[in-house]
Design a protein around this motif. Structure first.
Motif, mmCIF file in Angstrom:
data_model
loop_
_atom_site.group_PDB
_atom_site.id
_atom_site.type_symbol
_atom_site.label_atom_id
_atom_site.label_comp_id
_atom_site.label_asym_id
_atom_site.label_seq_id
_atom_site.Cartn_x
_atom_site.Cartn_y
_atom_site.Cartn_z
ATOM 1 N N GLY A 91 15.370 -7.680 -0.647
ATOM 2 C CA GLY A 91 16.069 -7.048 0.462
ATOM 3 C C GLY A 91 15.241 -6.004 1.175
ATOM 4 O O GLY A 91 15.787 -5.094 1.813
ATOM 5 N N LEU A 92 13.920 -6.098 1.100
ATOM 6 C CA LEU A 92 13.033 -5.136 1.745
ATOM 7 C C LEU A 92 12.673 -5.601 3.154
ATOM 8 O O LEU A 92 13.068 -6.682 3.577
ATOM 9 N N ARG A 93 11.916 -4.784 3.859
ATOM 10 C CA ARG A 93 11.507 -5.117 5.225
ATOM 11 C C ARG A 93 10.023 -5.431 5.261
ATOM 12 O O ARG A 93 9.229 -4.866 4.510
ATOM 13 N N ALA A 94 9.660 -6.332 6.150
ATOM 14 C CA ALA A 94 8.248 -6.675 6.314
ATOM 15 C C ALA A 94 7.477 -5.490 6.870
ATOM 16 O O ALA A 94 8.011 -4.675 7.630
ATOM 17 N N GLY A 95 6.205 -5.391 6.477
ATOM 18 C CA GLY A 95 5.329 -4.366 7.026
ATOM 19 C C GLY A 95 5.773 -2.951 6.737
ATOM 20 O O GLY A 95 5.535 -2.045 7.534
ATOM 21 N N THR A 96 6.386 -2.725 5.577
ATOM 22 C CA THR A 96 6.926 -1.406 5.241
ATOM 23 C C THR A 96 6.385 -0.960 3.892
ATOM 24 O O THR A 96 6.278 -1.745 2.962
ATOM 25 N N ARG A 97 6.055 0.326 3.778
ATOM 26 C CA ARG A 97 5.500 0.881 2.546
ATOM 27 C C ARG A 97 6.622 1.417 1.658
ATOM 28 O O ARG A 97 7.472 2.182 2.114
ATOM 29 N N TYR A 98 6.608 1.035 0.384
ATOM 30 C CA TYR A 98 7.618 1.456 -0.591
ATOM 31 C C TYR A 98 6.935 2.031 -1.822
ATOM 32 O O TYR A 98 5.777 1.705 -2.119
ATOM 33 N N SER A 99 7.673 2.861 -2.565
ATOM 34 C CA SER A 99 7.171 3.369 -3.838
ATOM 35 C C SER A 99 8.228 3.170 -4.916
ATOM 36 O O SER A 99 9.427 3.338 -4.661
ATOM 37 N N PHE A 100 7.778 2.815 -6.127
ATOM 38 C CA PHE A 100 8.677 2.497 -7.239
ATOM 39 C C PHE A 100 8.213 3.187 -8.515
ATOM 40 O O PHE A 100 7.006 3.351 -8.743
ATOM 41 N N THR A 101 9.168 3.559 -9.361
ATOM 42 C CA THR A 101 8.889 4.054 -10.703
ATOM 43 C C THR A 101 9.885 3.431 -11.667
ATOM 44 O O THR A 101 10.928 2.917 -11.254
ATOM 45 N N VAL A 102 9.565 3.505 -12.954
ATOM 46 C CA VAL A 102 10.429 2.954 -14.001
ATOM 47 C C VAL A 102 10.627 4.015 -15.076
ATOM 48 O O VAL A 102 9.681 4.733 -15.443
ATOM 49 N N ARG A 103 11.861 4.128 -15.590
ATOM 50 C CA ARG A 103 12.177 5.037 -16.696
ATOM 51 C C ARG A 103 12.870 4.256 -17.801
ATOM 52 O O ARG A 103 13.651 3.336 -17.524
#
Length: 334
Positions: A195-207
Motif C-alpha cells: 500500500g505504498l506510493r511509487a517514488g517515495t522514501r520510507y523508513s522502517f524499524t522492528v521491535r
C-alpha cells in the motif's frame, strides 16, 4: 458536531496502516493490503465482508487482528466471539485487541460499516491463542541485521535476524517511521509492507515483544525508496477556490476544496502560501468528505496578491499531490 480544525505545525509523523505478513518462503498474505479489498458492496447496497483476516498473539494479553480493505466503508467492527470489542476507522486495517486472558483461545471476525450505517456480513472467523503469563521484567534484545528492498513500486520486503529473550519472543512489531503498522509471530523474521506510493522514501524499524509485553529497543532503521514516479494527481485536492474577506481591520484568505478520493478519510492538510508551507490543518474524527473549508490570516494590507495551494496527508503517512494553484488578492470581495 464538526470539530474545529486545529493548526498543527510541525505536522506529526506518518501513520501508515497497511502491510502483509510474509510467511515461510516469502509468500505474501494480503492481510492489510491497500486496494486488495473485495471490490465493493454486496447486493442490497451493504458493504462486503472483509477478506484476508488474520489474528496473531502479540503477548499473553493481546492479539493483533488485520484484514483487507473494503471499498466505500466508514468504519470496521472487530468482534471477539459474539462481542464487539473494537471500532476502527476506514483508514486502518489493523488493531491490537487488549485485556485478554493468558493461555486462552479466542475467535475474531470483522464487519464493515458504511457512511449510511449499514453493516456488512461478518468475515470468516480466525483464531489465536495467547501464551501463558510469565513474571518477566527483562525485555528481548533488539532484532539484528534488519534489511529491506523494494518489492515493486508499492511494497517493500523486510527481513531481520531473531531477537533473544530470557523466556521467549512472542511477536515482532514493524514500525514505519514512529507508527506501528504490523505485528508477526515470534517465529517469523520477515514481512512485506504494501500500500505504498511509487517514488517515495520510507523508513522502517522492528521491535521484539515477549509474553509480558516487554518491548525491545528498535533494530536498525531501514530506509527504502520505492521505484517509479507518482505525479500526485490522483491524491491532490480538487476544485480549490480562494477568496478574501476583511474583519477587524485585517484580511483573511478563505479556501474551499473537494477532498481527494483516496483510501481512507483525509484528516490533515497543509496550506502552501506563495510557494512555502503556511499552516497545517488537522480535523477530528468527522473530517469533511465532500467539501472542506478553511480561513486564515493574511495581513492588514489590501491589494496584495497571494498564491495558494493545498495538499493532503495520506493514510500511508506521505503527502499527496498539490491542488491547482489559485491567486487571491486581499481586498477583493471583502
Amino acid at each position: 458536531m464538526r470539530h474545529a480544525p486545529v493548526p498543527a505545525v510541525p505536522f506529526p509523523g506518518p501513520v501508515p496502516r497497511r502491510c502483509a505478513l510474509l510467511c515461510g518462503a516469502l509468500v505474501l498474505v494480503t492481510s492489510c493490503g491497500w486496494g486488495m479489498g473485495d471490490g465493493g458492496a454486496e447486493s442490497g447496497g451493504r458493504p462486503g465482508a472483509p477478506t484476508g483476516v488474520t489474528a496473531e498473539a502479540g503477548s499473553a494479553t493481546t492479539v493483533h487482528v488485520m484484514w483487507n480493505a473494503v471499498d466505500g466503508v466508514e468504519t470496521y467492527e472487530v468482534h471477539r466471539g459474539g462481542t464487539l470489542v473494537e471500532e476502527v476507522p476506514a483508514s486502518d486495517r489493523m488493531v491490537d485487541v487488549t485485556r485478554l486472558r493468558p493461555s486462552t483461545a479466542y475467535a475474531f471476525t470483522v464487519r464493515a460499516r458504511d457512511a449510511g450505517g449499514r453493516l456488512g456480513p461478518h468475515s470468516r472467523e480466525v483464531r489465536a491463542t495467547t501464551p501463558a503469563a510469565v513474571a518477566d521484567d527483562s525485555a528481548p534484545t533488539r532484532p539484528g541485521s534488519t534489511r529491506g528492498r523494494a518489492a515493486g513500486s508499492r511494497a517493500v520486503q523486510l527481513t531481520w535476524s531473531a531477537a533473544t529473550d530470557d523466556r521467549a519472543v512472542v511477536s515482532y512489531d514493524v514500525y514505519q517511521s514512529d507508527a506501528k503498522v504490523h505485528s508477526v509471530g515470534g517465529g517469523q523474521t520477515a514481512a512485506v509492507v504494501t500500500g505504498l506510493r511509487a517514488g517515495t522514501r520510507y523508513s522502517f524499524t522492528v521491535r521484539a515483544r515477549d509474553a509480558a509485553d516487554n518491548v525491545s529497543p528498535s533494530g536498525a532503521t531501514v530506509r527504502i525508496t520505492t521505484p517509479g514516479s507518482d505525479d500526485g494527481s490522483a491524491t491532490a485536492p480538487e476544485a480549490l477556490r480562494a477568496a478574501s474577506h476583511k474583519a477587524d481591520g485585517a484580511y483573511y484568505i478563505d479556501l474551499t476544496w473537494v477532498p481527494p478520493r483516496t483510501d481512507g478519510v483525509v484528516t490533515e492538510y497543509r496550506i502552501h502560501l506563495d510557494g512555502r508551507p503556511a499552516t497545517s490543518l488537522v480535523y477530528g474524527g468527522d473530517a469533511p468528505r465532500d467539501r472542506a473549508e478553511y480561513s486564515f490570516y493574511a495581513g492588514r494590507r489590501s491589494g496584495v496578491t497571494h498564491r495558494v495551494r493545498v495538499r493532503a496527508r495520506l493514510s500511508d503517512g506521505t503527502w499527496g499531490g498539490f491542488s491547482d494553484e489559485r491567486k487571491v488578492t486581499t481586498g477583493d470581495g471583502g
